[in-house]
Design a protein around this motif. Structure first.
Motif, PDB file in Angstrom:
ATOM      1  N   LYS A   4      -9.500  -1.968   4.574  1.00  0.00           N
ATOM      2  CA  LYS A   4     -10.161  -0.685   4.326  1.00  0.00           C
ATOM      3  C   LYS A   4      -9.678   0.392   5.293  1.00  0.00           C
ATOM      4  CE  LYS A   4     -12.835  -2.335   1.089  1.00  0.00           C
ATOM      5  NZ  LYS A   4     -12.617  -1.936  -0.334  1.00  0.00           N
TER       6      LYS A   4
ATOM      7  N   PRO B 126      -2.259  -5.621  -3.658  1.00  0.00           N
ATOM      8  CA  PRO B 126      -2.543  -4.539  -2.711  1.00  0.00           C
ATOM      9  C   PRO B 126      -3.109  -5.060  -1.389  1.00  0.00           C
ATOM     10  CG  PRO B 126      -3.398  -4.012  -4.891  1.00  0.00           C
ATOM     11  CD  PRO B 126      -2.959  -5.441  -4.942  1.00  0.00           C
TER      12      PRO B 126
ATOM     13  N   PRO C 226      -5.644  -5.553   1.308  1.00  0.00           N
ATOM     14  CA  PRO C 226      -7.097  -5.467   1.174  1.00  0.00           C
ATOM     15  C   PRO C 226      -7.794  -4.687   2.280  1.00  0.00           C
ATOM     16  CG  PRO C 226      -6.485  -7.598   2.075  1.00  0.00           C
ATOM     17  CD  PRO C 226      -5.198  -6.880   1.756  1.00  0.00           C
TER      18      PRO C 226
ATOM     19  N   SER D  20      -8.331   3.337   3.483  1.00  0.00           N
ATOM     20  CA  SER D  20      -7.531   2.846   2.368  1.00  0.00           C
ATOM     21  C   SER D  20      -8.449   2.320   1.272  1.00  0.00           C
ATOM     22  CB  SER D  20      -6.598   1.724   2.842  1.00  0.00           C
ATOM     23  OG  SER D  20      -5.905   1.138   1.762  1.00  0.00           O
ATOM     24  N   ASP D  21      -8.165   2.708   0.049  1.00  0.00           N
ATOM     25  CA  ASP D  21      -8.931   2.279  -1.121  1.00  0.00           C
ATOM     26  C   ASP D  21      -8.031   1.439  -2.010  1.00  0.00           C
ATOM     27  OD1 ASP D  21     -10.573   1.944  -3.310  1.00  0.00           O
ATOM     28  OD2 ASP D  21     -10.526   4.042  -3.934  1.00  0.00           O
ATOM     29  N   ASN D  22      -8.140   0.102  -1.878  1.00  0.00           N
ATOM     30  CA  ASN D  22      -7.339  -0.818  -2.681  1.00  0.00           C
ATOM     31  C   ASN D  22      -5.846  -0.511  -2.585  1.00  0.00           C
ATOM     32  OD1 ASN D  22      -7.287  -3.138  -4.344  1.00  0.00           O
ATOM     33  ND2 ASN D  22      -7.002  -1.884  -6.167  1.00  0.00           N
ATOM     34  N   GLY D  23      -5.404  -0.251  -1.371  1.00  0.00           N
ATOM     35  CA  GLY D  23      -3.981  -0.030  -1.143  1.00  0.00           C
ATOM     36  C   GLY D  23      -3.509   1.402  -1.289  1.00  0.00           C
TER      37      GLY D  23
ATOM     38  N   HIS E  70      -3.422   5.011  -7.558  1.00  0.00           N
ATOM     39  CA  HIS E  70      -4.129   3.809  -8.007  1.00  0.00           C
ATOM     40  C   HIS E  70      -3.451   3.180  -9.223  1.00  0.00           C
ATOM     41  CE1 HIS E  70      -7.427   4.050  -5.183  1.00  0.00           C
ATOM     42  NE2 HIS E  70      -7.530   5.340  -5.432  1.00  0.00           N
TER      43      HIS E  70
ATOM     44  N   LYS F 177      -1.646  -0.455  -9.227  1.00  0.00           N
ATOM     45  CA  LYS F 177      -2.081  -1.420 -10.233  1.00  0.00           C
ATOM     46  C   LYS F 177      -0.888  -1.993 -10.986  1.00  0.00           C
ATOM     47  CE  LYS F 177      -4.881  -1.685 -14.459  1.00  0.00           C
ATOM     48  NZ  LYS F 177      -5.746  -0.904 -15.396  1.00  0.00           N
TER      49      LYS F 177
ATOM     50  N   TYR G 218       0.857  -1.193   0.000  1.00  0.00           N
ATOM     51  CA  TYR G 218       0.000   0.000   0.000  1.00  0.00           C
ATOM     52  C   TYR G 218       0.885   1.233   0.000  1.00  0.00           C
ATOM     53  CZ  TYR G 218       0.680   0.378   5.142  1.00  0.00           C
ATOM     54  OH  TYR G 218       1.201   0.502   6.409  1.00  0.00           O
TER      55      TYR G 218
END
Length: 251
Positions: free
Chosen positions: A182, A178, A180, A189-192, A166, A170, A153
């Motif tokens: 939150k 990432p 997981p 946290s949003d997807n890491g 992001h 990715k 992250y």
């Protein structure tokens, strides 16, 4: 073939020696900010950075028990030696060499340096301030690890309306996916990706990334690999992050 034998992970002298060889090969200036006990706290400046060109700032080794960050930065640099020759880089390869050697978060004085970067009187952070002040920087990448991490992250401190984190997560997430969660250390946290558009308040001391932002670095990314994962995989993940970040942010 493994990138780094486990028994070398905390060999600070070997790390510094390899940076010295790389500096000679790439025309970088290698200097010593200060001595931490018997080990130098080194910095490197590429030729373009020495000439005042806007630079990419890279650092690792603030916490000595986060070995993959320090070795990931070196592995990236050795792989991208031509970039160091041609580009503008300011690099702090191992800010806490004694901590790396001892496998401790704190430095040789028992201080967490990542709560100390505001202190102009501090042995290490004061010297760091004198080095970095007035430098033109495009963005900064601060490399870390997290004992509680469940994946990779990053913290993004960026005043712009759009986010870069992001796309970077990715691109580098194929090595380690990432994280997981939150909520990471009380941060959403949003997807890491933990996005900050304002400076965090009520900190017990100033982290490196925040101090960089206060010193006119417009975007800082603090990257975390999960320190309980395999060392070689974490090193590869750090390299993948640096490559992804420079690719995305240099467009």
């Amino acid at each position: 073939m493994k990138l780094l034998p486990n028994h070398r992970a905390h060999d600070a002298q070997h790390l510094i020696q390899r940076w010295s060889v790389l500096a000679q090969q790439t025309g970088c200036l290698m200097d010593t900010l200060c001595m931490a006990d018997d080990l130098p706290v080194i910095i490197l400046e590429s030729a373009a950075a020495q000439q005042g060109r806007e630079a990419i700032y890279l650092s690792s080794g603030v916490h000595g028990d986060e070995a993959a960050a320090a070795w990931g930065l070196l592995t990236w640099a050795e792989k991208h030696a031509q970039e160091l020759r041609d580009g503008s880089f300011l690099i702090a390869p191992c800010i806490n060499p004694v901590g790396l050697m001892l496998n401790t978060r704190a430095d040789h004085r028992g201080i967490d340096l990542n709560r100390q970067f505001h202190d102009a009187q501090d042995l290490i952070c004061g010297a760091w301030q004198r080095w970095i002040t007035g430098r033109a920087m495009r963005f900064g990448l601060c490399l870390h690890e997290d004992y509680d991490g469940q994946g990779v992250y990053l913290y993004e401190l960026n005043h712009a309306s759009s986010t870069s984190g992001h796309e970077i997560i990715k691109r580098c997430g194929s090595v380690i996916p990432p994280d997981p969660r939150k909520d990471i250390d009380g941060q959403a946290s949003d997807n890491g990706v933990i996005r900050r558009r304002e400076l965090p308040k009520h900190l017990p001391g100033m982290p490196e990334a925040v101090e960089l932002n206060l010193r006119n670095c417009p975007l800082t990314l603090t990257f975390e690999t999960p320190s309980e994962f395999d060392l070689d995989t974490r090193v590869r993940s750090q390299v993948a992050f640096i490559e992804a970040a420079i690719s995305v942010l240099s467009v």
